[in-house]
Design an enzyme around this catalytic site. Structure first.
Site, PDB file in Angstrom:
ATOM      1  N   GLU A 102      62.797  38.579  43.102  1.00 38.85           N
ATOM      2  CA  GLU A 102      62.212  39.248  41.941  1.00 38.85           C
ATOM      3  C   GLU A 102      62.714  38.553  40.690  1.00 38.85           C
ATOM      4  OE1 GLU A 102      63.505  43.308  41.764  1.00 38.85           O
ATOM      5  OE2 GLU A 102      65.618  42.807  42.008  1.00 38.85           O
ATOM      6  N   LYS A 153      69.504  51.352  39.699  1.00 42.67           N
ATOM      7  CA  LYS A 153      69.220  50.887  38.336  1.00 42.67           C
ATOM      8  C   LYS A 153      70.458  51.156  37.483  1.00 42.67           C
ATOM      9  CE  LYS A 153      65.302  50.809  35.102  1.00 42.67           C
ATOM     10  NZ  LYS A 153      64.861  49.429  35.375  1.00 42.67           N
ATOM     11  N   LEU A 196      65.202  45.888  42.929  1.00 38.08           N
ATOM     12  CA  LEU A 196      64.985  47.182  42.298  1.00 38.08           C
ATOM     13  C   LEU A 196      63.529  47.552  42.526  1.00 38.08           C
ATOM     14  CD1 LEU A 196      65.998  49.503  40.481  1.00 38.08           C
ATOM     15  CD2 LEU A 196      65.110  48.204  38.549  1.00 38.08           C
ATOM     16  N   TYR A 252      70.406  53.822  34.176  1.00 38.71           N
ATOM     17  CA  TYR A 252      69.437  53.967  33.091  1.00 38.71           C
ATOM     18  C   TYR A 252      68.033  54.008  33.668  1.00 38.71           C
ATOM     19  CZ  TYR A 252      68.087  49.016  33.468  1.00 38.71           C
ATOM     20  OH  TYR A 252      67.607  47.811  33.919  1.00 38.71           O
TER      21      TYR A 252
END
Length: 303
Positions: A195, A162, A219, A49
């Site tokens: 993250e 992702k 990511l 996505y």
């Protein structure tokens, strides 16, 4: 503080159930979208996505997002028709849904096929894209800053893709919500704090702007990418490394970034006050530079 921002005010003039959706090559009303229960996105999370911010009726950093989408598709070996022009799709959705500010969500799965773990031979990818409402954080929310917690990173080994496999992120975000924190920061054993569940992490330590390096463990956020470019232009020393929990808690400043919140200062982490307990000068400087970039851009799509 509400940083999720999914309220239905000020974004789409068209009622949500009347939205125009891009579905498998056509623009259709929302009530005509039908996805098979055998779709591999539903059964295996076998898909990718992308989420694109809309600013003043334009898709922000559109082509950076589409390059990342292509990398994600390649990483999962999902092959889609070369006839799909996602730039045109995104622009049409913005116009058709009277979207001046908000998000465009794109999702591509390997398609529908009888359930089996191996790749089906003849499945056709399912492609859907639609507009979503979003409220930016306010100056007051920025000045107040936000809190975060640190929890073990339980995600898979290809966080750079992702993909739809977000269960570990969902569970971590729920832990943050239960702790009344804005974000959960993910600590990988032997590596460091990398993250957030839906954000990239920055800290200011020893005069350097520090963030985890690009790797399969994070990511690579589009906002992260732009912030690093702005920091370089401002001649801020940059160090790409993962901080340990101890180092992070001792940092002078910390903030998170993503396509929706842009730059959000973290003033407490695990109930420890970061720096002065207020958004720091480098955080403010970068947030200002980011907002200036948007306001002065002649073509937001190509930022």
């Amino acid at each position: 503080m509400n940083i999720t921002g999914f309220t239905y005010c000020g974004f789409i003039q068209v009622p949500l159930m009347d939205r125009t959706i891009y579905f498998n090559g056509k623009f259709v009303p929302e009530n005509q979208v039908r996805i098979s229960f055998e779709d591999r996105g539903f059964q295996f999370g076998d898909g990718v996505y992308e989420v694109i911010k809309v600013e003043n009726g334009r898709a922000f950093a559109l082509y950076r997002h589409l390059r990342r989408l292509a990398r994600s598709l390649h990483g999962l070996d999902i092959r889609i028709s070369e006839d799909i022009d996602f730039g045109t799709v995104v622009r049409h959705l913005i116009q058709a849904n009277s979207a001046s500010d908000g998000l465009i969500y794109i999702q591509i799965t390997r398609g529908a096929a009888p359930r089996a773990h191996g790749f089906p031979k003849d499945s056709k990818p399912t492609v859907v894209a639609y507009s979503m409402p979003w409220n930016d954080i306010t100056p007051k929310e920025f000045d107040a800053g936000a809190s975060a917690i640190i929890i073990p990173d339980e995600r898979w080994g290809r966080c750079d893709i992702k993909s739809l496999n977000l269960l570990a992120n969902v569970l971590a975000k729920q832990k943050a919500a239960q702790a009344e924190a804005a974000e959960a920061l993910l600590e990988r054993v032997g590596v460091g704090v990398l993250e957030g569940t839906s954000s990239n992490l920055f800290a200011v330590s020893g005069g350097n702007l520090v963030t985890a390096p690009s790797s399969p463990y994070i990511l690579g956020g589009i906002t992260r990418e732009i912030i690093l470019e702005l920091a370089d232009q401002l001649q801020l020393p940059i160090e790409e490394k993962a901080l340990s929990k101890k180092q992070l808690l001792r940092s002078d400043e910390a903030f998170i970034t993503n396509r929706g919140i842009a730059v959000l200062p973290l003033v407490t982490i695990d109930d420890n006050i970061i720096g002065s307990g207020k958004p720091g000068p480098i955080t403010r400087r970068l947030a200002f530079a980011y907002n200036e970039l948007i306001s002065k851009a002649t073509d937001l799509e190509w930022l």
